[in-house]
Scaffold this motif. Structure first.
Motif, PDB file in Angstrom:
ATOM      1  N   ILE A 229     -19.484  -9.930  58.335  1.00 54.76           N
ATOM      2  CA  ILE A 229     -19.368  -9.119  59.633  1.00 54.76           C
ATOM      3  C   ILE A 229     -20.736  -8.220  60.106  1.00 54.76           C
ATOM      4  O   ILE A 229     -21.135  -7.538  59.260  1.00 54.76           O
ATOM      5  CB  ILE A 229     -18.458  -7.790  59.475  1.00 54.76           C
ATOM      6  CG1 ILE A 229     -17.004  -8.531  58.897  1.00 54.76           C
ATOM      7  CG2 ILE A 229     -18.399  -7.120  60.533  1.00 54.76           C
ATOM      8  CD1 ILE A 229     -15.810  -7.603  59.043  1.00 54.76           C
ATOM      9  N   ASN A 230     -20.998  -8.586  61.650  1.00 54.10           N
ATOM     10  CA  ASN A 230     -22.117  -8.102  61.922  1.00 54.10           C
ATOM     11  C   ASN A 230     -21.107  -6.760  63.105  1.00 54.10           C
ATOM     12  O   ASN A 230     -20.579  -6.685  63.929  1.00 54.10           O
ATOM     13  CB  ASN A 230     -22.981  -8.694  63.231  1.00 54.10           C
ATOM     14  CG  ASN A 230     -24.188  -8.324  64.208  1.00 54.10           C
ATOM     15  OD1 ASN A 230     -24.189  -7.028  63.446  1.00 54.10           O
ATOM     16  ND2 ASN A 230     -24.499  -8.844  64.534  1.00 54.10           N
ATOM     17  N   TRP A 231     -21.608  -4.897  62.568  1.00 56.96           N
ATOM     18  CA  TRP A 231     -21.067  -4.079  62.684  1.00 56.96           C
ATOM     19  C   TRP A 231     -21.706  -4.042  64.090  1.00 56.96           C
ATOM     20  O   TRP A 231     -20.480  -2.871  64.474  1.00 56.96           O
ATOM     21  CB  TRP A 231     -20.916  -3.514  61.492  1.00 56.96           C
ATOM     22  CG  TRP A 231     -19.928  -3.214  60.769  1.00 56.96           C
ATOM     23  CD1 TRP A 231     -20.427  -3.982  59.567  1.00 56.96           C
ATOM     24  CD2 TRP A 231     -18.502  -3.044  60.666  1.00 56.96           C
ATOM     25  NE1 TRP A 231     -19.002  -3.660  58.809  1.00 56.96           N
ATOM     26  CE2 TRP A 231     -17.925  -3.671  59.442  1.00 56.96           C
ATOM     27  CE3 TRP A 231     -17.579  -3.074  62.015  1.00 56.96           C
ATOM     28  CZ2 TRP A 231     -16.971  -3.764  58.992  1.00 56.96           C
ATOM     29  CZ3 TRP A 231     -16.346  -2.512  61.160  1.00 56.96           C
ATOM     30  CH2 TRP A 231     -15.575  -3.129  59.629  1.00 56.96           C
ATOM     31  N   LEU A 232     -22.879  -4.027  63.793  1.00 58.57           N
ATOM     32  CA  LEU A 232     -22.974  -3.320  65.894  1.00 58.57           C
ATOM     33  C   LEU A 232     -22.481  -4.254  67.042  1.00 58.57           C
ATOM     34  O   LEU A 232     -21.830  -2.445  67.246  1.00 58.57           O
ATOM     35  CB  LEU A 232     -24.441  -3.681  66.132  1.00 58.57           C
ATOM     36  CG  LEU A 232     -25.560  -2.531  66.754  1.00 58.57           C
ATOM     37  CD1 LEU A 232     -25.808  -1.586  66.612  1.00 58.57           C
ATOM     38  CD2 LEU A 232     -26.458  -3.304  66.631  1.00 58.57           C
ATOM     39  N   PRO A 233     -21.774  -4.809  67.613  1.00 57.35           N
ATOM     40  CA  PRO A 233     -21.304  -4.999  68.470  1.00 57.35           C
ATOM     41  C   PRO A 233     -20.223  -4.022  68.662  1.00 57.35           C
ATOM     42  O   PRO A 233     -19.651  -3.698  69.107  1.00 57.35           O
ATOM     43  CB  PRO A 233     -20.574  -6.562  69.153  1.00 57.35           C
ATOM     44  CG  PRO A 233     -21.907  -7.354  67.767  1.00 57.35           C
ATOM     45  CD  PRO A 233     -22.068  -6.149  66.817  1.00 57.35           C
ATOM     46  N   TYR A 234     -19.465  -4.275  67.281  1.00 60.05           N
ATOM     47  CA  TYR A 234     -17.691  -3.406  67.328  1.00 60.05           C
ATOM     48  C   TYR A 234     -17.745  -1.437  67.286  1.00 60.05           C
ATOM     49  O   TYR A 234     -17.627  -1.325  67.909  1.00 60.05           O
ATOM     50  CB  TYR A 234     -17.615  -3.605  65.523  1.00 60.05           C
ATOM     51  CG  TYR A 234     -16.917  -4.588  65.440  1.00 60.05           C
ATOM     52  CD1 TYR A 234     -15.900  -5.260  66.401  1.00 60.05           C
ATOM     53  CD2 TYR A 234     -17.491  -6.097  65.062  1.00 60.05           C
ATOM     54  CE1 TYR A 234     -14.897  -6.612  66.284  1.00 60.05           C
ATOM     55  CE2 TYR A 234     -17.033  -7.375  64.110  1.00 60.05           C
ATOM     56  CZ  TYR A 234     -16.205  -7.667  65.213  1.00 60.05           C
ATOM     57  OH  TYR A 234     -15.553  -8.703  64.882  1.00 60.05           O
ATOM     58  N   LEU A 235     -19.347  -1.087  66.824  1.00 61.02           N
ATOM     59  CA  LEU A 235     -19.080   0.134  66.877  1.00 61.02           C
ATOM     60  C   LEU A 235     -19.895   0.564  67.938  1.00 61.02           C
ATOM     61  O   LEU A 235     -19.547   0.986  69.255  1.00 61.02           O
ATOM     62  CB  LEU A 235     -20.580   0.856  65.884  1.00 61.02           C
ATOM     63  CG  LEU A 235     -20.262   0.223  64.183  1.00 61.02           C
ATOM     64  CD1 LEU A 235     -21.107   0.492  63.552  1.00 61.02           C
ATOM     65  CD2 LEU A 235     -19.137   1.096  64.121  1.00 61.02           C
ATOM     66  N   THR A 236     -20.597  -0.252  69.030  1.00 56.35           N
ATOM     67  CA  THR A 236     -20.871  -0.334  70.261  1.00 56.35           C
ATOM     68  C   THR A 236     -20.006   0.088  70.588  1.00 56.35           C
ATOM     69  O   THR A 236     -19.760   0.641  72.480  1.00 56.35           O
ATOM     70  CB  THR A 236     -22.054  -1.549  70.621  1.00 56.35           C
ATOM     71  OG1 THR A 236     -23.231  -1.150  69.586  1.00 56.35           O
ATOM     72  CG2 THR A 236     -22.575  -0.691  71.997  1.00 56.35           C
TER      73      THR A 236
ATOM     74  N   SER B 170     -17.591 -12.370  62.241  1.00 57.25           N
ATOM     75  CA  SER B 170     -17.338 -11.903  63.193  1.00 57.25           C
ATOM     76  C   SER B 170     -18.303 -12.896  64.497  1.00 57.25           C
ATOM     77  O   SER B 170     -19.218 -12.848  64.897  1.00 57.25           O
ATOM     78  CB  SER B 170     -17.932 -10.552  62.951  1.00 57.25           C
ATOM     79  OG  SER B 170     -19.411 -10.046  62.741  1.00 57.25           O
ATOM     80  N   ASN B 171     -17.709 -11.709  65.811  1.00 54.58           N
ATOM     81  CA  ASN B 171     -18.417 -12.167  67.123  1.00 54.58           C
ATOM     82  C   ASN B 171     -17.801 -10.433  67.641  1.00 54.58           C
ATOM     83  O   ASN B 171     -18.005  -9.500  67.361  1.00 54.58           O
ATOM     84  CB  ASN B 171     -17.611 -13.244  67.776  1.00 54.58           C
ATOM     85  CG  ASN B 171     -18.262 -13.571  69.172  1.00 54.58           C
ATOM     86  OD1 ASN B 171     -19.510 -13.105  68.929  1.00 54.58           O
ATOM     87  ND2 ASN B 171     -17.380 -13.648  69.580  1.00 54.58           N
ATOM     88  N   ALA B 172     -18.619 -10.366  68.930  1.00 55.53           N
ATOM     89  CA  ALA B 172     -18.566  -9.692  69.627  1.00 55.53           C
ATOM     90  C   ALA B 172     -17.136  -9.440  69.857  1.00 55.53           C
ATOM     91  O   ALA B 172     -16.657 -10.944  70.421  1.00 55.53           O
ATOM     92  CB  ALA B 172     -20.061  -9.656  70.746  1.00 55.53           C
ATOM     93  N   PRO B 173     -16.601  -8.598  69.995  1.00 53.77           N
ATOM     94  CA  PRO B 173     -15.451  -7.857  70.097  1.00 53.77           C
ATOM     95  C   PRO B 173     -14.688  -8.108  71.269  1.00 53.77           C
ATOM     96  O   PRO B 173     -13.620  -8.423  71.462  1.00 53.77           O
ATOM     97  CB  PRO B 173     -15.273  -6.303  69.394  1.00 53.77           C
ATOM     98  CG  PRO B 173     -15.994  -6.064  70.322  1.00 53.77           C
ATOM     99  CD  PRO B 173     -16.910  -7.147  69.601  1.00 53.77           C
TER     100      PRO B 173
END
Length: 213
Positions: free
Chosen positions: A88-95, A44-47
């Motif tokens: 997946i690093n979920w933090l950027p998506y959730l932010t 994953s990456n920053a969306p």
């Protein structure tokens, strides 16, 4: 000693920059901002970088995504093995979703959430979605995405939608509060025994106190 001194005078200086044996590669991100290495490992990456070319620094143990100024965006542990894997690093998506929750319906991020959660989101207002995604981001940062998903799933099932109540529910789970069983009520009609008042007992009490004429 003279030879050693002569050698020192002819030695080259140590480089100021540390040698980094990583491979630099450019790959295009998919609609969720993810990229794939070796045809089977998806990261994953920053969306906000969805569909753009990504600069990757691929080392033996880490994969780092860099921006155009070569600043680090996200770092993943490098995947190995024969089977396809996702990380997946979920933090950027959730932010991002806590700011623009409706974006989930028009992007590939929608596909990353469990179907059950997505169905429950459909009944929420945009403001409620913002609050829930913000809460999930906070829990993900401290306890991990799986815990955030578990709490939100249970709250939506129980129709707990207030942010304060969701936080209280999380606290009860983390503090291991005793579980209170639901009160079971029988469908049979309640039969009340007929009671007849015994007024004579008052006469006895008044006679004993000497107040009866």
């Amino acid at each position: 000693m003279e030879l050693h001194k002569l050698d020192k005078e002819n030695l080259l200086s140590i480089p100021n920059t540390e040698f980094d044996p990583a491979l630099i590669k450019v790959l295009k991100a998919d609609k969720c901002g993810r990229f794939t290495l070796e045809g089977k490992f998806r990261y994953s990456n920053a969306p906000k970088f969805a569909g753009e070319n990504l600069r990757l620094k691929i080392g033996a143990t880490e994969v780092t995504v860099l921006d155009s100024n070569l600043n680090e965006i996200v770092i993943h542990e490098r995947l190995y093995g024969d089977q396809p894997k996702d990380v997946i690093n979920w933090l950027p998506y959730l932010t991002q979703l806590s700011r623009h929750p409706r974006a989930i319906k028009y992007s590939g991020i929608y596909e990353l959430f469990p179907c059950k959660i997505i169905e429950q989101f459909k009944n929420l207002t945009e403001e409620k979605e913002k609050q829930i995604f913000k809460f999930m981001a906070e829990v993900t940062e401290n306890k991990g995405f799986e815990k955030a998903l578990e709490i939100i799933g249970e709250c939506l099932e129980k129709n707990i939608l207030s942010l304060d109540n969701i936080k209280m529910y999380l606290k009860s789970k983390l503090d291991n509060y005793p579980k209170i069983e639901s009160l079971k009520i029988s469908n049979k009609p309640l039969i009340m025994k007929e009671l007849s008042p015994n007024i004579g007992i008052y006469d006895v009490l008044l006679k004993s106190s000497g107040e009866v004429n």
